[in-house]
Structure formats: structure tokens, C-alpha cells
Motif scaffolding. Structure first.
Motif: not given
Length: 306
Positions: A53-54, A61-66, A171-178
Motif C-alpha cells: 500500500q505504501v 512512496r516518495k515520502r517513505y523514501d525521504r 464500504v468498499l476496499d480502498g475507501q477511507r473512514i475518517r
């Protein structure tokens, strides 16, 4: 310390999107709890899923690499804040005699990010920057298909804290609950960040979900397929009945309108029962006799059907 996500997937840091996806699919099939009964398989599967997912999202991915494993703690507009502060306080410092903020990449030889140094002056206000809102955070919420279909309340334990979550039906796969205000802590009087729960629906042994539509195999006997019948078909909400039209062959889809995933903002999806004509694997002597009689009487040739 969490394992490097590239190491989890077994890919180099230069891996492209296709290579990352292929590695994920291979590992997901290997470690899925429905397939692998090793007690550690479920934890490995979750670790592989998190890594994918990351690394599959270019921005994440850019944030993780950084920033490395602490990438979720850094506000997404961090660079803009640093530039704004640098412009207002003389070449990159935070004023008030404080030191500059220095950071390296989370990986790649430049050392880890020192978050105490990174945010300390901002949070105290001693550097003149003022209170900073807490960073939004993200975590995964794994659900069965039935749980996603029904929705409801659920208590989630995460990092030593418990959260009461209202799961919307459908709710579907990939949706976000805030979860407002449940994310990273803020500095000063600024509000905390939000916590976003990314829904992951476990693969189901019977149902397949495509968008809001659900597909299920419907086994029928040869005589039901030929003569027609009313049979029971499973749905995530319980059993339903469907009419098999006479002369149905394998692959024919029967639609049950509105029996797919619920939709709080519009029409629900449909459920499609796909016919699979099944034959006895070990027919009795009488059954064999009857099939032999049918073979002798019938002119039907499935290889010549147009």
C-alpha cells in the motif's frame, strides 16, 4: 523498528511499479491466511499488504523514501512550512536564536530524521513559527466481506489506544473512514490531525467483488440446467432464490438486482450468480444407465452449438 518495506516485498529500491505489484501478488498468494495455515502467515500477510500500500502509491512512496518509517508523522505540507519560515526568518532559521532544521533521508545513507529537532521549535513557538496542527495519520482496517456489507460499530485497537469506528454499510476496499481529531498530536493550541482508516476487504472463498457488484458461482445439476429450476443462491445478506431458465449452460449469469454491495449515496450493486453445470463424480449404476440412454437418444453435440 519496522522492517524496510522494500525488504518485505523482496524488491530493490529502484523497483518499478510493475515489479512491486508482481512481488506483492506472489507473496499475497503465498501467505494469505485462507491458504497458508502457518501461525505466522497472517502477520506476514499484513506486513506484505502494508508494504504494498505504501510503495504502490507514488506520492506515499516518495515520502517513505525521504523520511523512512516515520513518514506518517511528517505533515504533508512540511516543505511549504519550512520554505515559508525560511523566507520570514532569515535564510532558513526559525528565529529566536534557534538552530536550523536539518533532515536526511530515512534511507540511503543520510541518516534518520530527528523529529525532536525537526518539530521542537515549531511546537514551542519559541522559533516564532507558531502552533502547528497535528499530522494526519493512516492505518488499515481489515474487514470480512460480510462486515463491509452490513456495516456497524466496531472497536479497533491501534498502538495501545482504542477507537470506536462507525463502518458504513457497503464500504468498499480502498475507501477511507475518517476519525476526526484522532491523528497526530499538535503543537501549542493547534488542532490534532485526523486518523484515516483504509478499508481492506479480505478475499472471500465464495464471493468476488467488482465495484459494488458481487459475483458468485451457482452449481446446478445437468437436469436443472436442461429443464429449469428454482434454486437457492447465497448472498452476503443471506440466502435468496433464483430461477434457472431451461437450457442454461455454464457461464450464464443470473442477475439479482440490488443484492450487491449497499450504497449510501445511490443504488446498490447487483449480485450475479454464474451457472456452473456439475456432474456426479461417481455416478451410481442407475445414473450411469440413464446417462447412457440419454447419450443413445440425444442428437445434441455441444461442439457444434453456435
Amino acid at each position: 523498528m519496522a522492517r524496510d518495506y522494500y525488504e518485505v516485498l523482496g524488491v530493490p529500491r529502484s523497483a518499478g511499479a510493475d515489479e512491486i505489484q508482481q512481488a506483492y501478488r506472489k507473496l499475497a498468494r503465498k501467505y494469505h491466511p485462507d491458504v497458508n495455515k502457518d501461525p505466522t502467515a497472517e502477520d506476514t500477510f499484513k506486513e506484505v499488504n502494508e508494504a504494498y500500500q505504501v510503495l504502490s502509491d507514488p506520492d506515499t512512496r516518495k515520502r517513505y523514501d525521504r523520511f523512512g518509517e516515520d513518514f506518517r508523522r511528517v505533515p504533508e505540507d512540511y516543505d511549504e512550512r519550512v520554505r515559508a519560515s525560511a523566507g520570514g526568518y532569515g535564510g532558513g532559521g526559525y528565529g529566536g536564536g534557534g538552530g536550523r532544521v536539518h533532515f536526511g533521508r530515512g534511507f540511503g545513507g543520510q541518516g534518520p530524521v530527528d523529529f525532536e529537532d525537526l518539530f521542537g521549535q515549531m511546537f514551542t513557538g519559541g522559533g516564532g513559527y507558531g502552533p502547528i496542527p497535528g499530522a494526519d495519520q493512516e492505518a488499515e482496517l481489515e474487514l470480512t466481506l460480510e462486515e463491509a456489507y452490513r456495516g456497524g460499530k466496531r472497536t479497533l485497537g491501534l498502538d495501545g489506544r482504542q477507537y470506536d469506528v462507525d463502518i458504513p454499510a457497503g464500504v468498499l476496499d480502498g475507501q477511507r473512514i475518517r476519525l476526526a481529531g484522532q491523528g497526530g498530536r499538535s503543537g501549542g493550541d493547534a488542532p490534532p490531525g485526523d486518523l484515516y482508516l483504509v478499508v481492506r476487504i479480505r478475499p472471500h472463498p465464495r464471493f468476488r467483488v467488482q465495484g459494488r457488484d458481487i459475483y458468485v458461482d451457482l452449481p446446478v445439476s445437468p437436469w436443472e440446467a436442461v429443464l429449469g429450476a428454482t434454486v437457492v443462491v447465497p448472498t452476503p445478506g443471506g440466502e435468496a432464490k433464483v430461477k434457472v431458465v431451461p437450457g442454461s449452460s455454464t457461464g450464464r449469469k443470473l442477475r439479482l438486482r440490488g443484492e450487491g454491495m449497499p450504497n449510501p449515496r445511490g443504488p446498490a450493486g447487483n449480485l450475479y450468480a454464474e451457472i456452473k453445470v456439475m456432474v456426479p463424480s461417481k455416478p451410481t449404476a442407475r445414473e450411469r444407465d440413464l446417462f447412457e440412454q440419454l447419450a443413445a437418444e440425444s442428437n445434441f453435440d455441444p461442439r457444434k452449438v453456435k
